[in-house]
Scaffold this motif. Structure first.
Motif, PDB file in Angstrom:
ATOM      1  N   THR A   1      44.040  44.227  35.589  1.00 31.77           N
ATOM      2  CA  THR A   1      44.865  45.332  36.063  1.00 31.77           C
ATOM      3  C   THR A   1      46.271  44.844  36.402  1.00 31.77           C
ATOM      4  O   THR A   1      47.257  45.512  36.090  1.00 31.77           O
ATOM      5  CB  THR A   1      44.221  45.992  37.300  1.00 31.77           C
ATOM      6  N   GLU A   2      46.372  43.681  37.015  1.00 26.25           N
ATOM      7  CA  GLU A   2      47.687  43.098  37.319  1.00 26.25           C
ATOM      8  C   GLU A   2      48.475  42.823  36.040  1.00 26.25           C
ATOM      9  O   GLU A   2      49.672  43.107  35.959  1.00 26.25           O
ATOM     10  CB  GLU A   2      47.527  41.790  38.097  1.00 26.25           C
ATOM     11  N   VAL A   3      47.800  42.272  35.047  1.00 27.20           N
ATOM     12  CA  VAL A   3      48.456  41.981  33.766  1.00 27.20           C
ATOM     13  C   VAL A   3      48.920  43.281  33.115  1.00 27.20           C
ATOM     14  O   VAL A   3      50.036  43.361  32.584  1.00 27.20           O
ATOM     15  CB  VAL A   3      47.517  41.193  32.825  1.00 27.20           C
ATOM     16  N   LEU A   4      48.090  44.313  33.167  1.00 29.03           N
ATOM     17  CA  LEU A   4      48.460  45.617  32.608  1.00 29.03           C
ATOM     18  C   LEU A   4      49.672  46.194  33.320  1.00 29.03           C
ATOM     19  O   LEU A   4      50.604  46.692  32.668  1.00 29.03           O
ATOM     20  CB  LEU A   4      47.281  46.591  32.690  1.00 29.03           C
TER      21      LEU A   4
ATOM     22  N   SER B   1      39.973  38.418  28.326  1.00 26.95           N
ATOM     23  CA  SER B   1      38.529  38.671  28.366  1.00 26.95           C
ATOM     24  C   SER B   1      37.810  37.770  29.368  1.00 26.95           C
ATOM     25  O   SER B   1      36.692  38.067  29.794  1.00 26.95           O
ATOM     26  CB  SER B   1      37.919  38.511  26.973  1.00 26.95           C
ATOM     27  N   HIS B   2      38.442  36.690  29.785  1.00 24.18           N
ATOM     28  CA  HIS B   2      37.830  35.767  30.745  1.00 24.18           C
ATOM     29  C   HIS B   2      38.259  36.056  32.183  1.00 24.18           C
ATOM     30  O   HIS B   2      37.795  35.378  33.100  1.00 24.18           O
ATOM     31  CB  HIS B   2      38.198  34.322  30.390  1.00 24.18           C
ATOM     32  N   LEU B   3      39.117  37.032  32.376  1.00 23.63           N
ATOM     33  CA  LEU B   3      39.617  37.337  33.724  1.00 23.63           C
ATOM     34  C   LEU B   3      38.800  38.454  34.376  1.00 23.63           C
ATOM     35  O   LEU B   3      38.266  39.327  33.686  1.00 23.63           O
ATOM     36  CB  LEU B   3      41.080  37.773  33.658  1.00 23.63           C
ATOM     37  N   PRO B   4      38.766  38.469  35.721  1.00 21.19           N
ATOM     38  CA  PRO B   4      38.119  39.588  36.424  1.00 21.19           C
ATOM     39  C   PRO B   4      38.972  40.860  36.285  1.00 21.19           C
ATOM     40  O   PRO B   4      40.175  40.799  35.995  1.00 21.19           O
ATOM     41  CB  PRO B   4      38.052  39.120  37.878  1.00 21.19           C
TER      42      PRO B   4
END
Length: 76
Positions: free
Chosen positions: A24-27, A16-19
């Motif tokens: 999207t990269e994490v997903l 929740s703290h990431l842009p």
């Protein structure tokens, strides 16, 4: 060790703290890991089916056509 639910909640909080582009990269990474996990499960299932298969069971009763005495050269 944290429970699965606690790990999920901690990950959501961190995300929740990431842009958006980083989320999207994490997903994409999570999708890659999930695909690999699914492939591993499928491969293990196929290996189990093959190992338990009776397809070549008729060969168990087949007599040996050759013995070690039939070898012309022995490699170590």
């Amino acid at each position: 060790m944290m429970t699965k639910e606690a790990l999920i909640q901690k990950t959501i909080k961190r995300l929740s703290h990431l842009p958006t582009e980083k989320i999207t990269e994490v997903l994409d990474f999570a999708d890659c890991i999930a695909k690999k996990y699914e492939d591993d499960i499928l491969q293990k299932g196929i290996a189990t089916l093959t190992a338990n298969s009776k397809t070549y069971g008729f060969l168990d009763d087949e007599e040996d056509l050759y013995t070690l005495n039939d070898l012309k050269a022995v490699y170590k």
